[in-house]
Structures are given as C-alpha cells and as structure tokens.
Design a protein around this motif. Structure first.
Motif, PDB file in Angstrom:
ATOM      1  N   THR A 269     -26.534  51.353  52.339  1.00 60.26           N
ATOM      2  CA  THR A 269     -27.849  51.078  53.028  1.00 60.26           C
ATOM      3  C   THR A 269     -28.993  50.769  52.056  1.00 60.26           C
ATOM      4  OG1 THR A 269     -27.176  52.239  55.116  1.00 60.26           O
ATOM      5  CG2 THR A 269     -29.637  51.766  54.987  1.00 60.26           C
ATOM      6  N   SER A 270     -30.099  49.883  52.488  1.00 63.67           N
ATOM      7  CA  SER A 270     -31.113  49.726  51.551  1.00 63.67           C
ATOM      8  C   SER A 270     -32.340  49.389  52.294  1.00 63.67           C
ATOM      9  CB  SER A 270     -30.758  48.378  50.551  1.00 63.67           C
ATOM     10  OG  SER A 270     -30.964  47.040  51.266  1.00 63.67           O
ATOM     11  N   GLY A 271     -33.482  49.786  51.525  1.00 61.94           N
ATOM     12  CA  GLY A 271     -34.987  49.351  52.193  1.00 61.94           C
ATOM     13  C   GLY A 271     -35.838  49.471  50.990  1.00 61.94           C
ATOM     14  N   VAL A 272     -36.800  48.759  51.200  1.00 64.39           N
ATOM     15  CA  VAL A 272     -37.996  48.711  50.489  1.00 64.39           C
ATOM     16  C   VAL A 272     -38.835  49.814  50.681  1.00 64.39           C
ATOM     17  CG1 VAL A 272     -39.688  47.269  49.543  1.00 64.39           C
ATOM     18  CG2 VAL A 272     -37.525  46.339  50.036  1.00 64.39           C
ATOM     19  N   THR A 273     -39.355  50.666  49.857  1.00 67.03           N
ATOM     20  CA  THR A 273     -40.166  51.685  50.264  1.00 67.03           C
ATOM     21  C   THR A 273     -41.512  51.366  49.647  1.00 67.03           C
ATOM     22  OG1 THR A 273     -39.885  53.101  48.302  1.00 67.03           O
ATOM     23  CG2 THR A 273     -38.555  53.458  50.335  1.00 67.03           C
ATOM     24  N   VAL A 274     -41.857  50.341  48.689  1.00 68.42           N
ATOM     25  CA  VAL A 274     -43.011  50.064  48.358  1.00 68.42           C
ATOM     26  C   VAL A 274     -42.943  48.536  48.286  1.00 68.42           C
ATOM     27  CG1 VAL A 274     -44.793  50.015  46.656  1.00 68.42           C
ATOM     28  CG2 VAL A 274     -43.734  52.040  47.217  1.00 68.42           C
ATOM     29  N   THR A 275     -43.796  47.881  48.765  1.00 72.73           N
ATOM     30  CA  THR A 275     -43.794  45.951  48.671  1.00 72.73           C
ATOM     31  C   THR A 275     -44.679  45.786  47.553  1.00 72.73           C
ATOM     32  OG1 THR A 275     -42.885  45.790  50.982  1.00 72.73           O
ATOM     33  CG2 THR A 275     -43.621  43.835  49.868  1.00 72.73           C
ATOM     34  N   GLY A 276     -44.296  45.044  46.584  1.00 73.26           N
ATOM     35  CA  GLY A 276     -44.967  44.483  45.615  1.00 73.26           C
ATOM     36  C   GLY A 276     -45.730  43.070  45.842  1.00 73.26           C
ATOM     37  N   THR A 277     -46.571  42.798  45.006  1.00 70.39           N
ATOM     38  CA  THR A 277     -47.237  41.461  45.530  1.00 70.39           C
ATOM     39  C   THR A 277     -46.463  40.329  44.536  1.00 70.39           C
ATOM     40  OG1 THR A 277     -48.988  42.084  43.966  1.00 70.39           O
ATOM     41  CG2 THR A 277     -49.322  42.567  46.296  1.00 70.39           C
ATOM     42  N   GLY A 278     -45.589  40.525  43.429  1.00 70.78           N
ATOM     43  CA  GLY A 278     -45.211  39.455  42.618  1.00 70.78           C
ATOM     44  C   GLY A 278     -44.287  38.599  43.307  1.00 70.78           C
ATOM     45  N   ALA A 279     -43.694  37.603  42.420  1.00 70.45           N
ATOM     46  CA  ALA A 279     -42.785  36.727  42.863  1.00 70.45           C
ATOM     47  C   ALA A 279     -41.448  37.546  43.235  1.00 70.45           C
ATOM     48  CB  ALA A 279     -42.327  35.807  41.784  1.00 70.45           C
ATOM     49  N   PRO A 280     -40.656  36.827  44.299  1.00 66.81           N
ATOM     50  CA  PRO A 280     -39.223  37.764  44.521  1.00 66.81           C
ATOM     51  C   PRO A 280     -38.354  37.218  43.565  1.00 66.81           C
ATOM     52  CG  PRO A 280     -39.774  35.710  45.919  1.00 66.81           C
ATOM     53  CD  PRO A 280     -40.767  35.934  44.987  1.00 66.81           C
ATOM     54  N   ILE A 281     -37.274  38.036  43.366  1.00 69.47           N
ATOM     55  CA  ILE A 281     -36.136  37.903  42.638  1.00 69.47           C
ATOM     56  C   ILE A 281     -35.254  36.790  43.259  1.00 69.47           C
ATOM     57  CG2 ILE A 281     -33.823  38.913  41.920  1.00 69.47           C
ATOM     58  CD1 ILE A 281     -35.463  41.733  41.662  1.00 69.47           C
ATOM     59  N   GLN A 282     -34.850  36.018  42.668  1.00 71.45           N
ATOM     60  CA  GLN A 282     -33.967  34.733  43.050  1.00 71.45           C
ATOM     61  C   GLN A 282     -32.601  35.214  42.352  1.00 71.45           C
ATOM     62  OE1 GLN A 282     -35.901  31.117  42.364  1.00 71.45           O
ATOM     63  NE2 GLN A 282     -37.753  31.745  43.245  1.00 71.45           N
ATOM     64  N   VAL A 283     -31.595  34.289  43.164  1.00 72.31           N
ATOM     65  CA  VAL A 283     -30.327  34.352  42.701  1.00 72.31           C
ATOM     66  C   VAL A 283     -30.286  33.806  41.140  1.00 72.31           C
ATOM     67  CG1 VAL A 283     -28.036  33.432  43.041  1.00 72.31           C
ATOM     68  CG2 VAL A 283     -29.289  34.267  45.061  1.00 72.31           C
ATOM     69  N   ASP A 284     -29.439  34.457  40.619  1.00 72.68           N
ATOM     70  CA  ASP A 284     -29.148  33.845  39.032  1.00 72.68           C
ATOM     71  C   ASP A 284     -30.394  33.824  38.174  1.00 72.68           C
ATOM     72  OD1 ASP A 284     -27.193  33.185  36.914  1.00 72.68           O
ATOM     73  OD2 ASP A 284     -27.557  31.176  37.539  1.00 72.68           O
ATOM     74  N   GLN A 285     -31.153  34.510  38.692  1.00 73.00           N
ATOM     75  CA  GLN A 285     -32.500  34.644  37.840  1.00 73.00           C
ATOM     76  C   GLN A 285     -32.747  36.061  37.128  1.00 73.00           C
ATOM     77  OE1 GLN A 285     -36.613  35.728  39.940  1.00 73.00           O
ATOM     78  NE2 GLN A 285     -36.947  33.257  39.285  1.00 73.00           N
ATOM     79  N   LEU A 286     -33.075  36.120  35.801  1.00 73.19           N
ATOM     80  CA  LEU A 286     -33.397  37.339  35.050  1.00 73.19           C
ATOM     81  C   LEU A 286     -34.345  38.139  35.393  1.00 73.19           C
ATOM     82  CD1 LEU A 286     -32.155  38.763  32.457  1.00 73.19           C
ATOM     83  CD2 LEU A 286     -33.905  37.613  31.214  1.00 73.19           C
ATOM     84  N   PHE A 287     -34.204  39.513  35.643  1.00 67.92           N
ATOM     85  CA  PHE A 287     -35.384  40.402  36.180  1.00 67.92           C
ATOM     86  C   PHE A 287     -35.126  41.562  35.254  1.00 67.92           C
ATOM     87  CE2 PHE A 287     -31.883  40.406  39.088  1.00 67.92           C
ATOM     88  CZ  PHE A 287     -31.410  41.726  38.980  1.00 67.92           C
ATOM     89  N   VAL A 288     -36.263  42.416  35.471  1.00 72.90           N
ATOM     90  CA  VAL A 288     -36.258  43.426  34.699  1.00 72.90           C
ATOM     91  C   VAL A 288     -36.237  44.897  35.590  1.00 72.90           C
ATOM     92  CG1 VAL A 288     -37.240  44.971  32.953  1.00 72.90           C
ATOM     93  CG2 VAL A 288     -37.002  42.517  32.487  1.00 72.90           C
ATOM     94  N   LEU A 289     -35.738  45.979  35.553  1.00 75.00           N
ATOM     95  CA  LEU A 289     -35.657  46.879  36.582  1.00 75.00           C
ATOM     96  C   LEU A 289     -35.906  48.384  35.726  1.00 75.00           C
ATOM     97  CD1 LEU A 289     -32.599  46.445  38.650  1.00 75.00           C
ATOM     98  CD2 LEU A 289     -34.861  45.612  39.243  1.00 75.00           C
ATOM     99  N   GLU A 290     -36.598  49.437  36.251  1.00 72.67           N
ATOM    100  CA  GLU A 290     -36.574  50.782  36.257  1.00 72.67           C
ATOM    101  C   GLU A 290     -35.290  51.392  37.207  1.00 72.67           C
ATOM    102  OE1 GLU A 290     -37.733  52.090  33.309  1.00 72.67           O
ATOM    103  OE2 GLU A 290     -39.554  51.693  32.868  1.00 72.67           O
ATOM    104  N   LEU A 291     -34.643  52.068  36.670  1.00 70.18           N
ATOM    105  CA  LEU A 291     -33.527  52.648  37.549  1.00 70.18           C
ATOM    106  C   LEU A 291     -33.351  54.036  37.336  1.00 70.18           C
ATOM    107  CD1 LEU A 291     -30.688  49.758  37.242  1.00 70.18           C
ATOM    108  CD2 LEU A 291     -31.902  50.414  39.081  1.00 70.18           C
ATOM    109  N   THR A 292     -33.182  54.657  38.526  1.00 73.83           N
ATOM    110  CA  THR A 292     -32.859  56.176  38.780  1.00 73.83           C
ATOM    111  C   THR A 292     -31.707  56.282  39.659  1.00 73.83           C
ATOM    112  OG1 THR A 292     -35.257  56.445  38.516  1.00 73.83           O
ATOM    113  CG2 THR A 292     -33.855  58.299  39.205  1.00 73.83           C
TER     114      THR A 292
END
Length: 294
Positions: A56-79
């Motif tokens: 199960t997943s959910g967004v707890t804080v919604t940002g205002t930037g562009a969304p992640i798209q399929v096959d697009q590079l993105f950067v995460l901080e992961l815990t």
C-alpha cells in the motif's frame, strides 16, 4: 551502501499495489504514522510487528513540482524500515548520497517504482510493502532485515528533469585565471581541451568561463548539461556530448564524477566552467555547459 542495497531489492516482483489510499494523510496503514517534511529524515512510528496484508502507498506531503514520468530520471531521498521490528535499516539522509533512478530501470524494486509514477517533485511517498513484493524472486533484504519481513519505505522526491533547458549557454564571459585548461572550439562547439601551460593541481579545481544568471545548482539536483571530458595525456576527448543531445546528471547521487558533486553546487544555469584535477601522473578536465537546473 544504500544504493547497492536497493539494487539488490530490485529483483523483487511487483505484486498488487494500492496507490493513493490516504492522500495527504500521515497514516498510510493502521499502526503506521509518518511525520515530517521532505528534505528532512522522516519521523516514523509503528506498532510492531506491523501487519502488511497488501502493498500500500500514499502521499503524505504533496509537492508543487512536475510529476515523475515513466522512463524519466528522478532523484530520491530514501528511508527504509523493517516493519517487523520497527528498526531503521537504510537511509540516504544518513549517508548523504541520494538515489537517482528511472521507473523503468532496476535500481528500485518494482512496487516502489510503480507507486512513484505521477508523484510530484517535493512530495513524500510512504509505501508499506509485503515481503513477497519486496524480496520475492531473488530480492536480497538489507542487513538486519529477514526475507519474510515486510518493509516501510519513505521516498522524498527531490528532483525531476528541469522544466527549462537552454539550447546554448547565455551568460557573460569571464576572464579565467592564468594556467586554466582552455576549451578548443570548432564550429561553435567545444571539441576538446587544451592543457598547454597548465600545472597539475593537488585537488580538483573549478574555473567559471561564462557566468550564467539562471537558477543555481543545489545538492541532489538534476542538471542538463553538455560536456567534454579529456585527459592531459590524450589528444582527443574520451567523452563529448556537444555533437549530440545533452545529458541529465544527478548531483550528489554517486553517479557523477566526485569533482562534479563537489564543485557544481552553486553554479548557475547558463554558465560554462572547466573542472580539472589530478589523474595519476597527469590531469583530467571537463568543460561543462549548464543548460538546465531542476
């Protein structure tokens, strides 16, 4: 390292994922609470062992930037937490090295990759994954996590590709210090680097050649660049993007040369700079045009 551990998780099967069950809530499933803002390590509280019947997943804080798209590079901080024990297993906030990935590659396990598509830059996604979705079909759990343990992942979307990308740099020329490697320009494009009169520095050095006025690069940004890379012992570059499409590079994610992670932070869009440093008994240098900053 965290990146290596997540790559080991990547062979897991995707299973079924319920997305967005609790949008903008700090509770993704019963017994789990995640608090805090993206950009800082999350505060995670859970009743252990946490019961995870379905991923199960959910967004707890919604940002205002562009969304992640399929096959697009993105950067995460992961815990990542072990949902059986409630113990922290991995965190990029501790290592200082973010994760750069695409939804279509194997750096993240599929349930997480699928859940991230459509999530905006600046958002925090929380995913509670069953052991089957995290470690089935050969996935290797990180140290301290058993193969039959469910996990909780908090993913902060730090960067997506820049919305504005220049065709060419648009800054103001700067007179470089004497003894700086010089770009060799052919038909208006950088075709090599001239090391004449350059002394080998003890550590990497940056010299701005053209000063841009656009947004400045921050740690863990995605940048769009043209660059040439050459060693002083060679007559020709070993890498050159000026005669093809520019590249996207993640800063501070362990995928770029260390000198880039150290010296590109603070450089503005529209700039050109030369980075150079020791390379064995010789030197290595890059001429970099910064065309876009996330």
């Amino acid at each position: 390292m965290l990146v290596g551990a997540l790559v080991l998780l990547a062979s897991a099967c995707s299973g079924s994922v319920r997305q967005g069950d609790l949008q903008d809530s700090e509770s993704v499933i019963t017994g789990l609470t995640v608090a805090g803002q993206p950009g800082t390590a999350p505060t995670v509280r859970m009743r252990t062992p946490l019961k995870v019947d379905d991923t199960t997943s959910g967004v707890t804080v919604t940002g205002t930037g562009a969304p992640i798209q399929v096959d697009q590079l993105f950067v995460l901080e992961l815990t990542l937490y072990d949902a059986r024990t409630g113990k922290l297993a991995l965190s990029t906030y501790d290592t200082g090295v973010a994760v750069a990935a695409k939804s279509s590659d194997d750096r993240l396990f599929p349930a997480l990759s699928d859940a991230l598509v459509g999530v905006r830059q600046g958002s925090r996604l929380v995913l509670a994954a069953t052991a089957a979705d995290a470690f089935a079909t050969g996935g290797v759990p990180p140290k301290g996590v058993r193969r039959d343990d469910p996990v909780v992942v908090v993913a902060d979307v730090v960067a997506v590709p820049p919305a504005t990308v220049l065709k060419v740099i648009d800054g103001t020329a700067v007179t470089p210090a004497a003894g700086t490697p010089a770009p060799v320009v052919s038909a208006g494009l950088v075709a090599g680097i001239d090391f004449t009169g350059v002394r080998r520095p003890a550590k990497p050095v940056a010299q701005v050649l053209v000063q841009g006025s656009g947004p400045a690069i921050a740690a863990h940004d995605l940048v769009t660049v043209h660059f040439v890379a050459q060693r002083s012992r060679q007559h020709d570059p070993f890498e050159d993007t000026f005669f093809k499409e520019p590249e996207q590079v993640a800063i501070g994610a362990g995928t770029a040369p260390a000198a880039w992670d150290q010296l590109l932070v603070g450089v503005h869009r529209g700039s050109r700079l030369v980075l150079y440093g020791p390379d064995g008994n010789g030197m290595i240098a890059w001429v970099v045009d910064v065309l876009g900053v996330s």
